[in-house]
Scaffold this motif. Sequence first.
Motif: not given
Length: 313
Positions: A235-236, A239, A242, A267, A271
């Motif tokens: 998920a990092q 991010i 994004r 997850e 995001v």
Amino acid sequence: MIDIDSKAHQRNFLLSTFINMSLDVANLVLEKMEPMDLLRARKVCRSLRIAVDKIGFHFGYINLSLMKNEVEMKLSGTKIRYITAANGNTNVIHNEQTKLIDGENFVERAFKDLMIVSEHALKIIIRNSKDSDIVTTFNKLLKSETCVPVKEIRLLYFSFDEVITILPCFDAKGLKMMALEYVASNDQFEQITHLEQWKKAENVELSMSVIASTVILNSFHFKSFIIHQVDEFSAQTAIQIRDDLLRRSTFQSCEIHFDKSETNPIEIAKVFKPDYAGGNDFKIEFLNGNDKFDIWLEEYLYNYCLNVKRFLK
């Protein structure tokens, strides 16, 4: 018995007639010729070389296959084979005709021709046979050339160390796309990201054994990139895509493949859409200011594929 002097006289007469044509007529003749014929014509004399280069011509691609005792070159469909012959000589086969070249290794002969036609090609594909024992010789020859001018280079079935040797030989200023297919990666992949060819290219495609997910972050400067396959996708990382990648005005699209066991697709979806409550497969429309992106995750048997594409206005 063939009258060699008569043949030479006829050839010189035809050449003289062509050169004495008006420039407009000669150009009309040259413009109708195929790339292979233009390549032969520019070898005749300095005047023809200048005339052909002024008109300009291109092979759509060069496909070079390095095999045991043979190199095969395809020029937009035209095939030329360079085969080892006795006493270090070379047989060159083209249009079902064989020409023996004395005193020249088949790899060296193929390489010389490659350097000539590469100046008139947009794309070079180099394929290494798994049984090939000529890559070392080829790489040694290639290292003497530091600015092979093509817009796209595609390397197949090379080792990581061989790729590191080959890529710097291509002109980074003109290179727009690079693809590494079926290349055995290792924990030293970051070396490639330090090359000017990596930094200057606009598009990249990696079809390799599993590589570290950090390569995703090192790909944000590309207009588009495809990566098969990273070890994980967190998920990092989503991010960072994004908040960084999607804010870059040059970015167009990416495709990232990763293992199922190291990923929570929901997850990742959250995001881009915090209220997402669907399943593993998803398609999301993401807004970033005035820019809109289609983001979707596809599930396969062993992996997922995340696609991000800028919506064209």
